[in-house]
Design a protein around this motif. Structure first.
Motif, PDB file in Angstrom:
ATOM      1  N   ASN A 431       0.717  -1.212  -0.016  1.00 34.77           N
ATOM      2  CA  ASN A 431      -0.106  -0.119   0.000  1.00 34.77           C
ATOM      3  C   ASN A 431       0.766   1.241   0.145  1.00 34.77           C
ATOM      4  OD1 ASN A 431      -2.533  -1.551  -0.217  1.00 34.77           O
ATOM      5  ND2 ASN A 431      -2.546  -1.440   2.081  1.00 34.77           N
ATOM      6  N   ILE A 497      -5.247  -0.019  -1.433  1.00 38.16           N
ATOM      7  CA  ILE A 497      -5.650   1.394  -1.785  1.00 38.16           C
ATOM      8  C   ILE A 497      -6.161   1.622  -2.983  1.00 38.16           C
ATOM      9  CG2 ILE A 497      -3.208   2.148  -2.218  1.00 38.16           C
ATOM     10  CD1 ILE A 497      -4.127   4.786  -0.616  1.00 38.16           C
ATOM     11  N   THR A 677      -8.978   4.468   0.894  1.00 40.01           N
ATOM     12  CA  THR A 677      -8.557   3.524   1.617  1.00 40.01           C
ATOM     13  C   THR A 677      -9.788   2.614   2.067  1.00 40.01           C
ATOM     14  OG1 THR A 677      -8.821   4.483   3.765  1.00 40.01           O
ATOM     15  CG2 THR A 677      -6.533   4.687   2.894  1.00 40.01           C
TER      16      THR A 677
END
Length: 951
Positions: A431, A497, A677
């Motif tokens: 991420n 993400i 997110t």
């Protein structure tokens, strides 16, 4: 309803308030209509007219200072306390007393309520309409030798009630010093001509044509008439005749000092200079006073473009408060001044944190300030407050100097704090890599901090590290860092993400469904059509058919069409598509619909009753623009929508219509970098979104149209219309509460078993692991099964596996097997598989690869295949503890067994299932708990869960 300027005794401000028209006013207006021609009259109000017979007299809702002074200088020589007994409606005694106290503050009245020398001098002057202007004229006459300039300036200011003429002036007439000098320049040009020609030859119309002033000729005519009157008055004055002839020759400093004498409380400083909001000003006054915030009138000559820095310090004649709700005032008729021209005594308090106080002393900022500003008293108290006391000009210079020196850089990295050997570490690493590839997701946050707090944020993603530099005062740096820490917390719980352009773009429903959904399209347009008119919006707010839901539509329209937000979630599901409404049972008053929960920062956040449908508005802020919450609130106020704002590290929470008859509702405005997110959703029916100018289309926040989910837009709409929903994630405690709310409170039906929707990994990666919540039934079931290995077994984690390539291969095989089975049943089972060493990652990345089947590539009891068991005890025997931490790995898999060939005798020569079969079911006679299931083709099994345990 009418708007009336009313003086507020508490704030000492005149604000516009909307009040009910009196019965006499309504009759007068009705009569005015009747004089035109016969017709019918329809009232558009619902209040009782008879409650207010007559309007409140203006004297009872005005600032009384000028009236009090005028009465005291009149031959009667008594103020309102004497006059009120002759008035049918007397002003409030508190308002009269306040006026007297203000006259004392202005040094016009003594404590014994007699005129001071200043008061006596002002009483000898002509009436200039306000005491502030009279004091300015007196200062110009007696102190600054610019009496003529102020008389000229007052003559045009006295006939102006709007600043619109400033825009009509040619550029050569405008002064860089501001509106005062611009107006003085215009009047001086006209008077120069007037004085240079005989009176009969003076032609204002020709002069205005020649100088480009035709648009304001009517104003100049009134201003000249006023000037001639003032000139005559001063020519008759023995005290001021000569002084009224003196001019500063355009010296702005002298004129400004004179104006400061009368308008000393109207000094405003740019919030940018005080490390506040760009293009906003605050009244510069003692810290104990109520803060006033203002913006420049757009007509002013001092207005700057949005990309340019505003003027630092200004003096304003007019401060217009358009409302008592929105506290931002508008400053009209302003001039730029220098701090050294201001000499009013003042005390300012600068609040510090420990680090800032330490820096003041360690860097000698405090001692240097004391040496530089010797006319000030500068001290630190025990409450972490820096106190500056003295002439306001020096106080301002010292304050600006000190807070600028308190600006420091703060550097830190967005780091991965997980154990490097853990799957959480790998997920966070993935991420963070995605974040470093798109640092632009933080742009709205950067713009907000710079625009509102003058804090600069820089993001450097070189060398594989995401380095954040925050430059501002330490107290503000800490707050900005908290926002990044909040983002990291969201990132830790995020599987993948999302890209800013992810999701499914809005589209129109397919024709066979669209013809039954025209009402849905109409509601979509209420939120997304940027061409919607003000009349239409007002109908939604206050029309005869206005409801809580139509008011929510208007607020959503403002967010979407004026601020480029995106509306998602429950409001789209319940109202736009479902047309569902519900109020709390028992006819509870709207005030009881709101409850408050205290967040970790000890801030109470409002929440609506769970029985309300629709409950609230969920909006994602734009990724490409700075969202100005103040402008948003101004827009709401333009439509008379009351609002309270609550700020958290990752969102704004708005409480709207708290006192409206239709009932309150809340609105979440989620920061765009945090919204990315939010990669998973609870229910299919909560996945819809609305965007600007897609007036008939619906979008999806998360793409669930692809295999293996294959949930189309039309399916979602049909589910909503029939109150059905599909769960799209494991049912933990939180999801269970939401399911209970949907089923028991709202009467919806859950469809089938949960689908565990996990987003695809970034292109660089093949697989994503997502923790399975411990509170889910599946987690608890597996833990119970694992305990059959032995009581010493301890499950450390269970993770869901998302490998799109393996999923595609498995689904293709599953379909082929299904076609060859009775009833097209692929006989899919969920089975265990124990492994060790390199095979742990190999299975994650490449699945059950037939090239590597068997320990050390040897054959098993039923040949060369992938072995599975429904008893974890069997699979446990294939595992081995990791030498570093003694953990073992077992996979929980989906296996398409198809037609099983049951064998009770060992046959290690098998390389495939017999013809007509898809798998082998190996049984050990007398030991039914040791059964194994063997598949021989690649893609016939899919690793579904990774179980990490000890024992």
């Amino acid at each position: 309803m009418i708007n009336i300027p009313i003086y507020d005794l508490k704030t000492k401000q005149t604000v516009l308030k909307e009040i009910h028209a009196a019965e006499s006013t309504i009759k007068q207006r009705l009569g005015r209509l009747g004089r035109t021609k016969p017709g019918e009259y329809y009232s558009l109000y619902d209040f009782k007219v008879g409650d207010k017979k007559y309007p409140t007299p203006q004297i009872c809702q005005s600032d009384l200072i000028n009236i009090e002074f005028t009465l005291r200088k009149s031959p009667m020589k008594n103020g309102l306390n004497y006059m009120k007994k002759f008035l049918p409606n007397a002003p409030d005694p508190q308002a009269i007393q306040l006026a007297i106290e203000e006259l004392r503050k202005l040094h016009i009245l003594t404590p014994q309520d007699q005129f001071t020398s200043v008061g006596v001098s002002i009483a000898k002057l002509p009436d200039f309409g306000s005491l502030a202007m009279s004091k300015s004229i007196l200062s110009a006459l007696t102190q600054n030798n610019c009496g003529q300039d102020l008389i000229i300036l007052s003559s045009i200011l006295s006939v102006l009630n709007t600043s619109s003429l400033l825009k009509a002036l040619p550029n050569q007439m405008k002064s860089s010093d501001g509106d005062f000098m611009t107006l003085l320049k215009v009047m001086s040009e006209i008077l120069l001509v007037k004085r240079s020609v005989p009176a009969y030859q003076f032609n204002l119309e020709k002069i205005c044509h020649a100088k480009g002033l035709v648009g304001i000729q009517h104003i100049l005519k009134q201003a000249l008439r006023r000037y001639v009157s003032l000139e005559k008055s001063f020519n008759l004055s023995d005290d001021y005749r000569q002084k009224a002839q003196r001019s500063s020759a355009g010296e702005w400093e002298l004129i400004a000092r004179s104006l400061l004498n009368g308008y000393s409380e109207n000094v405003f400083v740019s919030m940018k200079e005080l490390q506040g909001k760009t293009h906003q000003f605050t009244r510069y006054q003692s810290s104990a006073a109520r803060e006033d915030f203002a913006v420049l009138d757009l007509q002013s000559t001092l207005t700057r473009s949005i990309s340019s820095a505003p003027v630092s310090v200004i003096l304003a004649r007019d401060i217009r408060y358009s409302s008592s709700v929105r506290a931002t005032a508008v400053l009209s008729f302003v001039g730029e001044i220098k701090s050294e021209w201001i000499d009013r005594p003042m005390e300012r308090i600068i609040k510090l944190n420990t680090a800032e106080e330490t820096k003041l002393n360690s860097d000698s900022i405090l001692s240097n300030a004391k040496q530089t500003f010797t006319n000030l008293q500068i001290s630190l108290n025990n409450n972490h407050e820096l106190i500056l006391k003295g002439p306001s000009g020096s106080v301002l210079e010292a304050e600006l100097d000190i807070i600028q020196q308190l600006v420091v850089p703060m550097k830190f990295n967005l780091t991965n704090d997980f154990n490097p050997t853990s799957s959480e570490y790998k997920s966070m690493k993935r991420n963070l890599e995605s974040v470093m590839k798109m640092p632009r997701i933080f742009n709205p946050m950067k713009w907000r901090w710079e625009a509102q707090q003058q804090v600069k944020i820089t993001i450097n993603t070189t060398n594989g590290v995401c380095e954040i530099t925050i430059e501002g005062r330490d107290s503000r740096n800490q707050l900005a860092q908290k926002e990044f820490q909040s983002f990291l917390r969201w990132l830790k719980t995020c599987a993948v993400i999302r890209h800013p352009n992810s999701g499914v773009s809005p589209r129109i429903l397919k024709p066979e469904m669209r013809k039954t959904c025209l009402a849905i399209e109409e509601k979509i347009s209420h939120v997304t059509d940027s061409k919607r008119t003000s009349i239409d919006l007002w109908n939604g707010l206050k029309g005869s058919k206005a409801t809580r839901e139509t008011r929510m539509e208007v607020v959503a329209w403002i967010a979407v069409c004026q601020f480029d937000c995106r509306v998602e979630g429950g409001f789209v599901r319940d109202w736009i598509v479902g047309n569902y409404t519900q109020r709390p049972t028992g006819n509870a008053p709207p005030s009881t619909w709101i409850s408050y929960n205290v967040n970790p920062a000890n801030v109470p956040i409002p929440y609506m009753s769970k029985e309300l449908i629709p409950s609230d508005l969920d909006c994602h802020l734009p990724t490409h623009a700075y969202f100005d919450i103040d402008k948003f609130l101004d827009y709401l106020h333009k439509y008379q929508i009351d609002c309270k704002v609550f700020r958290e590290d990752w969102r704004y929470v708005l409480l709207l219509d708290e006192n409206a008859k239709t009932g309150p509702f809340t609105m979440d405005l989620i920061e765009p970098h945090v919204a990315l997110t939010h990669d998973r959703i609870d229910f299919d029916v909560s996945n819809l979104s609305l965007e600007k100018d897609y007036t008939k289309e619906l979008g999806m926040r998360v793409d669930i149209q692809q295999k293996p989910y294959s949930i189309e837009l039309e399916t979602i709409v049909d589910n909503i219309k029939n109150k059905r929903f599909k769960v799209l994630r494991p049912i933990d405690d939180i999801v269970q509460l939401r399911i209970t709310k949907m089923v028991q409170t709202r009467g919806w039906t859950q469809l089938g078993e949960p689908m565990h929707v996990i987003p695809d990994p970034p292109p660089k990666y093949q697989v994503v692991l997502v923790p399975l919540p411990q509170s889910t039934a599946l987690y608890q079931l597996i833990v119970q099964q694992m305990k059959t290995i032995g009581n010493q077994v301890k499950v450390l984690s269970i993770e869901q596996i998302k490998n799109p390539l393996l999923e595609d291969a498995y689904l293709a095989n599953k379909k082929l097997i299904a076609k060859q089975c009775t009833g097209q049943n692929p006989n899919e089972r969920e089975l265990f598989h124990g492994t060790k060493g390199d095979a742990i990652d190999g299975i994650l990345e490449n699945g059950f690869d037939d090239r590597y089947w068997g320990t050390n590539y040897s054959k098993g009891n039923w040949g060369h295949g992938a072995y599975f068991a429904d008893n974890p005890v069997v699979s446990h025997n294939y595992t081995s503890p990791d030498p570093t931490d003694q953990t073992r790995i077992m996979y929980y898999n989906k296996v398409s067994l198809g037609n099983e060939h049951i064998l009770q005798e060992i046959n290690q020569e098998l390389n495939s299932a017999p013809k007509g079969y898809h798998s082998t079911h190996g049984k050990y006679p007398g030991n039914p708990m040791s059964d194994e299931y063997i598949v021989y083709r690649y893609g016939q099994a899919l690793p579904y869960l990774k179980i990490t345990y000890k024992g």
